[in-house]
Design an enzyme around this catalytic site. Structure first.
Site, mmCIF file in Angstrom:
data_model
loop_
_atom_site.group_PDB
_atom_site.id
_atom_site.type_symbol
_atom_site.label_atom_id
_atom_site.label_comp_id
_atom_site.label_asym_id
_atom_site.label_seq_id
_atom_site.Cartn_x
_atom_site.Cartn_y
_atom_site.Cartn_z
ATOM 1 N N LYS A 72 -25.413 32.444 110.992
ATOM 2 C CA LYS A 72 -25.082 33.877 110.876
ATOM 3 C C LYS A 72 -25.950 34.553 109.805
ATOM 4 O O LYS A 72 -26.665 33.889 109.076
ATOM 5 C CB LYS A 72 -23.612 34.036 110.514
ATOM 6 C CG LYS A 72 -22.647 33.210 111.355
ATOM 7 C CD LYS A 72 -22.396 33.786 112.723
ATOM 8 C CE LYS A 72 -21.365 32.919 113.447
ATOM 9 N NZ LYS A 72 -21.033 33.379 114.774
HETATM 10 C C1 LIG Z 1 -19.858 32.704 115.347
HETATM 11 C C2 LIG Z 1 -18.890 33.422 116.179
HETATM 12 C C3 LIG Z 1 -17.509 33.269 116.009
HETATM 13 C C4 LIG Z 1 -16.873 32.381 114.971
HETATM 14 O O1 LIG Z 1 -17.387 31.150 114.886
HETATM 15 P P1 LIG Z 1 -16.908 30.066 113.819
HETATM 16 O O2 LIG Z 1 -17.820 28.939 114.101
HETATM 17 O O3 LIG Z 1 -15.480 29.754 114.094
HETATM 18 O O4 LIG Z 1 -17.078 30.634 112.446
HETATM 19 C C5 LIG Z 1 -16.656 34.036 116.777
HETATM 20 N N1 LIG Z 1 -17.137 34.899 117.692
HETATM 21 C C6 LIG Z 1 -18.451 35.081 117.885
HETATM 22 C C7 LIG Z 1 -18.887 36.084 118.884
HETATM 23 C C8 LIG Z 1 -19.376 34.331 117.154
HETATM 24 O O5 LIG Z 1 -20.680 34.499 117.369
#
Ligand SMILES: *Cc1c(COP(=O)(O)O)cnc(C)c1O
Length: 389
Positions: free
Chosen positions: A182
């Site tokens: 992210k």
């Molecule tokens: C990254 C992401 C999440 C959450 O991911 P985690 O691995 O649980 O932190 C949720 N929704 C979207 C659209 C994502 O890209």
């Protein structure tokens, strides 16, 4: 030649120092770093509360629970997203009701939203896919008109803006994610943001085993609060180690976003004239608003997943991390089994998802790496063009 990864976190000495100083402090959970990180992210999203949690997925789960979503309820969401944005609805015991996407923004199509609303609709869970906030204002309007809470899955959109408002400020609550791919990372982690005091307190309690919100303050009048559990809860806490990393990363968020914007711009210029390739559609004049999460291109519609998969395999053979963001959620085996979904249910999402290619994308990607990726992509596409003749 070394591999060009699909994504890569931006970790500097400042991050390492932030983490080691927490380790030296002896306070590894529920401490000042969590609180500071919560304030930094809430402020960035223009919200009063931040609630740090163990992941984006657990954050979404808590938001749904705090809104009372449970068995028998429906939550409207998109089939073109990371699977967690629908799985959290299943985790709450409710049914995800999918609505197809707009082929330009790749977000929930607001013109198709109202037809999916029923008496059972308890929430709308919308995603800023790939960090693009388009339509979030319209979706919020529709949700408001029907008195249904909007939950923003902003896990891909930290730092973005839409019509002068930050990503994360459109829904009753929004959730950010901090997995290493992210915009900023805490290793694993997430953050709920909201202006709703009650919702924030419910989430704070539920992330901490259902304890009273001030269970850890040591206030004498609250003696025994640590083992008082007011409601069903979970251990969805974020460690101080993760929160310290989050604080250090937040200091550099604007630099990160600028670096990503630059890399995206270089890709755009290099790929602009490629035949058979569709580039991310960013509205003119709003380039500054997008929070670039990934760089995803797609083949034009005379191609299908066979050609696309061959191109991805070919790129990987040349040590270039490419991927198929995202396979449709409704076509994942357990969704098919649960709800009888099949090909053809959401044709726009399906057609786009079969042709996407996520290219390597990270803050410090240099021009040579970028050229190598684009050149390899071009060769792979030309190969498909010849095979088609
Ligand atoms: C990254 C992401 C999440 C959450 O991911 P985690 O691995 O649980 O932190 C949720 N929704 C979207 C659209 C994502 O890209």
């Amino acid at each position: 030649m070394s591999e060009i990864p699909l994504s890569c976190p931006d970790i500097t000495e400042a991050d390492i120092q932030a983490v080691t100083s927490v380790l030296r402090s002896g306070r590894l959970s529920i401490g000042p770093c969590q609180e500071k990180f919560e304030q930094l992210v809430a402020e960035r999203a223009g919200r009063t509360h931040g609630v740090a949690v163990s992941s984006g997925t657990t954050g979404l789960h808590l938001v749904l629970l705090s809104l009372g979503v449970g068995p028998g309820d429906e939550v409207i969401t998109t089939p073109f997203s990371f699977v967690a944005s629908a799985n959290c609805i299943l985790m709450a015991g409710a049914k995800p009701v999918f609505v197809d996407i707009d082929p330009v923004s790749l977000n929930l199509d607001p013109t198709k939203l109202e037809a999916a609303i029923t008496d059972k609709t308890k929430a709308i869970l919308a995603v800023e896919v790939f960090g693009n906030p388009k339509h979030m204002d319209r979706i919020a309007q529709i949700a408001g008109a029907h008195e249904i809470p909007l939950i923003e899955d902003s896990c891909e959109g930290l730092g973005g803006m839409h019509k002068g408002r930050p990503i994360g400020s459109f829904g009753r609550a929004a959730v950010f994610g901090f997995y290493p791919n992210k915009q900023i990372t805490t290793g694993e982690g997430g953050m709920i943001v909201t202006d709703d005091d009650r919702l924030a307190d419910l989430c704070r309690s539920m992330r901490n085993q259902g304890r009273p919100v001030d269970a850890h303050t040591g206030d004498a009048s609250k003696a025994g609060a640590w083992l008082a559990h007011e409601r069903m809860g979970y251990n969805y806490r974020m460690s101080e180690i993760a929160a310290a990393l989050g604080c250090a990363q937040m200091q550099r968020l604007d630099r990160f976003l600028q670096a990503r914007r630059n890399v995206a711009g270089i890709y755009m210029r290099r790929l602009m004239d490629f035949d058979d390739l569709i580039l991310p559609n960013v509205q003119p004049g709003t380039e500054e608003d997008m929070s670039w999460f990934v760089f995803v291109v797609r083949l034009s519609d005379q191609y299908g997943h066979t050609e696309r998969d061959r191109i991805i395999t070919g790129m990987r053979r040349h040590e270039i991390g490419a991927s198929n963001y995202f396979p449709c959620i409704h076509l994942q085996p357990f969704y098919r089994e649960l709800y009888g979904h099949k090909k053809g249910d959401f044709p726009v999402s399906e057609s786009i998802s079969e042709r996407t290619i996520a290219l390597p994308f990270f803050n410090h990607m240099d021009d040579t790496q970028n050229e190598l990726v684009c050149h390899t992509l071009k060769v792979m596409i030309q190969r498909e063009q010849l095979l088609k003749r």
